[in-house]
Design a protein around this motif. Structure first.
Motif, PDB file in Angstrom:
ATOM      1  N   GLY A  18       0.816  -1.209   0.000  1.00 12.69           N
ATOM      2  CA  GLY A  18       0.000   0.000   0.000  1.00 12.69           C
ATOM      3  C   GLY A  18       0.852   1.263   0.000  1.00 12.69           C
ATOM      4  O   GLY A  18       0.549   2.231  -0.701  1.00 12.69           O
ATOM      5  N   VAL A  19       1.941   1.255   0.773  1.00 16.55           N
ATOM      6  CA  VAL A  19       2.834   2.421   0.814  1.00 16.55           C
ATOM      7  C   VAL A  19       3.503   2.628  -0.538  1.00 16.55           C
ATOM      8  O   VAL A  19       3.634   3.761  -1.021  1.00 16.55           O
ATOM      9  N   LEU A  20       3.932   1.545  -1.173  1.00 20.53           N
ATOM     10  CA  LEU A  20       4.560   1.659  -2.498  1.00 20.53           C
ATOM     11  C   LEU A  20       3.571   2.227  -3.521  1.00 20.53           C
ATOM     12  O   LEU A  20       3.946   3.049  -4.367  1.00 20.53           O
ATOM     13  N   ILE A  21       2.310   1.805  -3.442  1.00 17.01           N
ATOM     14  CA  ILE A  21       1.289   2.350  -4.355  1.00 17.01           C
ATOM     15  C   ILE A  21       1.075   3.834  -4.077  1.00 17.01           C
ATOM     16  O   ILE A  21       0.922   4.646  -5.008  1.00 17.01           O
ATOM     17  N   MET A  22       1.070   4.223  -2.783  1.00 20.65           N
ATOM     18  CA  MET A  22       0.924   5.636  -2.446  1.00 20.65           C
ATOM     19  C   MET A  22       2.079   6.469  -3.002  1.00 20.65           C
ATOM     20  O   MET A  22       1.876   7.563  -3.539  1.00 20.65           O
ATOM     21  N   LEU A  23       3.307   5.958  -2.865  1.00 16.12           N
ATOM     22  CA  LEU A  23       4.464   6.676  -3.402  1.00 16.12           C
ATOM     23  C   LEU A  23       4.363   6.821  -4.918  1.00 16.12           C
ATOM     24  O   LEU A  23       4.716   7.875  -5.476  1.00 16.12           O
ATOM     25  N   LEU A  24       3.873   5.772  -5.583  1.00 15.93           N
ATOM     26  CA  LEU A  24       3.685   5.861  -7.038  1.00 15.93           C
ATOM     27  C   LEU A  24       2.651   6.933  -7.377  1.00 15.93           C
ATOM     28  O   LEU A  24       2.845   7.732  -8.314  1.00 15.93           O
ATOM     29  N   GLY A  25       1.558   6.966  -6.622  1.00 21.36           N
ATOM     30  CA  GLY A  25       0.538   7.982  -6.867  1.00 21.36           C
ATOM     31  C   GLY A  25       1.066   9.389  -6.640  1.00 21.36           C
ATOM     32  O   GLY A  25       0.751  10.315  -7.397  1.00 21.36           O
ATOM     33  N   ILE A  26       1.898   9.561  -5.611  1.00 21.02           N
ATOM     34  CA  ILE A  26       2.474  10.874  -5.337  1.00 21.02           C
ATOM     35  C   ILE A  26       3.418  11.302  -6.454  1.00 21.02           C
ATOM     36  O   ILE A  26       3.424  12.459  -6.886  1.00 21.02           O
ATOM     37  N   LEU A  27       4.223  10.355  -6.938  1.00 18.04           N
ATOM     38  CA  LEU A  27       5.121  10.668  -8.057  1.00 18.04           C
ATOM     39  C   LEU A  27       4.327  11.098  -9.287  1.00 18.04           C
ATOM     40  O   LEU A  27       4.678  12.067  -9.963  1.00 18.04           O
ATOM     41  N   LEU A  28       3.243  10.384  -9.571  1.00 19.88           N
ATOM     42  CA  LEU A  28       2.410  10.753 -10.715  1.00 19.88           C
ATOM     43  C   LEU A  28       1.772  12.130 -10.510  1.00 19.88           C
ATOM     44  O   LEU A  28       1.745  12.966 -11.424  1.00 19.88           O
ATOM     45  N   ALA A  29       1.262  12.354  -9.298  1.00 22.12           N
ATOM     46  CA  ALA A  29       0.538  13.593  -9.039  1.00 22.12           C
ATOM     47  C   ALA A  29       1.443  14.816  -9.055  1.00 22.12           C
ATOM     48  O   ALA A  29       1.043  15.894  -9.480  1.00 22.12           O
ATOM     49  N   THR A  30       2.670  14.656  -8.568  1.00 22.28           N
ATOM     50  CA  THR A  30       3.538  15.818  -8.419  1.00 22.28           C
ATOM     51  C   THR A  30       4.403  16.084  -9.642  1.00 22.28           C
ATOM     52  O   THR A  30       4.752  17.228  -9.920  1.00 22.28           O
ATOM     53  N   THR A  31       4.759  15.036 -10.373  1.00 20.75           N
ATOM     54  CA  THR A  31       5.622  15.268 -11.523  1.00 20.75           C
ATOM     55  C   THR A  31       4.814  15.492 -12.790  1.00 20.75           C
ATOM     56  O   THR A  31       5.125  16.366 -13.589  1.00 20.75           O
TER      57      THR A  31
END
Length: 396
Positions: free
Chosen positions: A171-184
């Motif tokens: 779940g944390v890895l998926i959250m980090l992926l979502g943050i990378l997508l959202a911010t970059t």
């Protein structure tokens, strides 16, 4: 006799069914109310955090050159509000309320180093951030900000002894992926090797600052755990924040020399005069804008403290992660915020990142959600009626 016995059996079965249905209804209602209160608390924290980010960006337009003065004035607002509420509660409440406040103060005095640590960590984090952020590309700052996730997980494991399942790590890895997508999104940083070397110091600074933010969450979690272990029920959130604000204020007071050495070239008298003029400049919507920022900032702090007490530092942190893409979405709305100019161009990748982030949150909390839903569906244990001829307490 046989007919009377049959009637008694039917009456007992009817009472048993009625009691079972009533118990199940109250159990289901209690689970629903508990779930609703948790959702309401989380929503309040997220909305207050987003509003706090928007107001902070607006306040920085007139007050951006006086960040340390802004931090000190905000700390003074914390002290006045928190201790004002504690004092009002003590004066208007009964003897039980005053005894509860006295017990909380005795607890704070015994654990003053823990409360002071919260304030010092907050002051260090909010001093390092304005030093490091201006030296970094805009697209890189939110990404580095998410070092708070793994840092807090490590601190939870080290200081609180928490363990994580594979599903939670996923779940944390998926959250980090979502943050990378959202911010970059589709932004290219375009940094060369020499430029990356120049950014090592600010990158280290912002990483250290978020490490201290993570420590604040952990220390608050420890405060509520120790108060529960000491038998103190309902430790006052405003008192906790008020005592921590004293530590924060003392730390900010000691940081004034660093402010004049690193953040401004103005001498102290000119700096304070210029900050006062900026904070009262009606042409830039001050001081009303500053007061609004204080209101949302304090609301966010109170909601965060309540979330840590009700849930945990870990759950509070992961809920707070939602504010990163949501804040970006707010700035993409077709609304012209005062002092901020035209809205940011909307990117579909930002929305995709938010969806992925929410998926990660659901995966991380999947076990807790499943247990809550199962508890709401499960029938309660059947009520046991006394045998014929025995006494039933409270019965007519």
């Amino acid at each position: 006799s046989t007919e009377l016995h049959a009637r008694w059996s039917r009456l007992k079965d009817a009472r048993l069914s009625l009691r079972s249905l009533t118990s199940r209804a109250f159990s289901s209602a209690g689970s629903s109310m508990q779930l609703f209160s948790v959702l309401a608390l989380s929503a309040t924290m997220v909305l207050a955090s987003v509003a706090n980010r928007v107001m902070f960006r607006m306040v920085l337009v007139p007050a951006g050159r006086y960040v340390h003065a802004l931090s000190v004035s905000t700390n003074m607002a914390y002290l006045v509000l928190n201790w004002g509420i504690v004092l009002a509660g003590g004066l208007s409440g009964g003897s039980e309320r005053r005894e509860q406040i006295r017990g909380s103060l005795r607890f704070a005095a015994r654990h003053w180093t823990l409360f002071a640590s919260i304030g010092v960590c907050e002051s260090v984090a909010f001093t390092l951030l304005p030093l490091a952020v201006p030296l970094l590309p805009k697209a890189l700052v939110p990404i580095l900000g998410q070092t708070l996730l793994p840092a807090t997980m490590l601190l939870n494991a080290w200081l609180l002894g928490r363990r994580y399942t594979r599903v939670q790590v996923l779940g944390v890895l998926i959250m980090l992926l979502g943050i990378l997508l959202a911010t970059t999104g589709d932004v290219s940083l375009g940094l060369g090797t020499s430029k990356c070397l120049d950014l090592l110091a600010p990158v280290a600074g912002i990483t250290i600052s978020y490490f201290f933010v993570g420590l604040c969450f952990i220390f608050k979690d420890i405060v509520f755990r120790r108060s529960a272990a000491a038998g103190i029920e309902g430790l006052d959130i405003f008192l906790v924040d008020g005592v921590a604000s004293i530590g924060q204020g003392l730390a900010l007071l000691l940081q004034w020399p660093m402010n004049f050495a690193l953040l401004t070239d103005l001498p102290p008298r000119e700096y304070l005069a210029a900050a006062s003029a900026a904070f009262t400049n009606s042409a830039m919507l001050m001081p009303a804008l500053l007061v609004a920022y204080w209101i949302f900032n304090i609301t966010y702090r109170v909601a965060t403290g309540a979330s840590v007490r009700r849930l945990s530092s870990q759950t509070t942190l992961f809920t707070n992660v939602l504010t990163v893409p949501l804040s970006s979405l707010v700035f993409c709305l077709p609304v012209r915020f005062p002092l901020l100019g035209e809205p940011t161009t909307f990117s579909p990748v930002l929305l995709l990142g938010l969806v992925v982030l929410c998926t990660g949150l659901l995966v991380f909390n999947s076990k807790a959600i499943g247990v809550s839903l199962a508890a709401g569906r499960a029938p309660p244990a059947p009520a046991r009626l006394p045998e014929k001829g025995s006494r039933e307490t409270g019965s007519a």
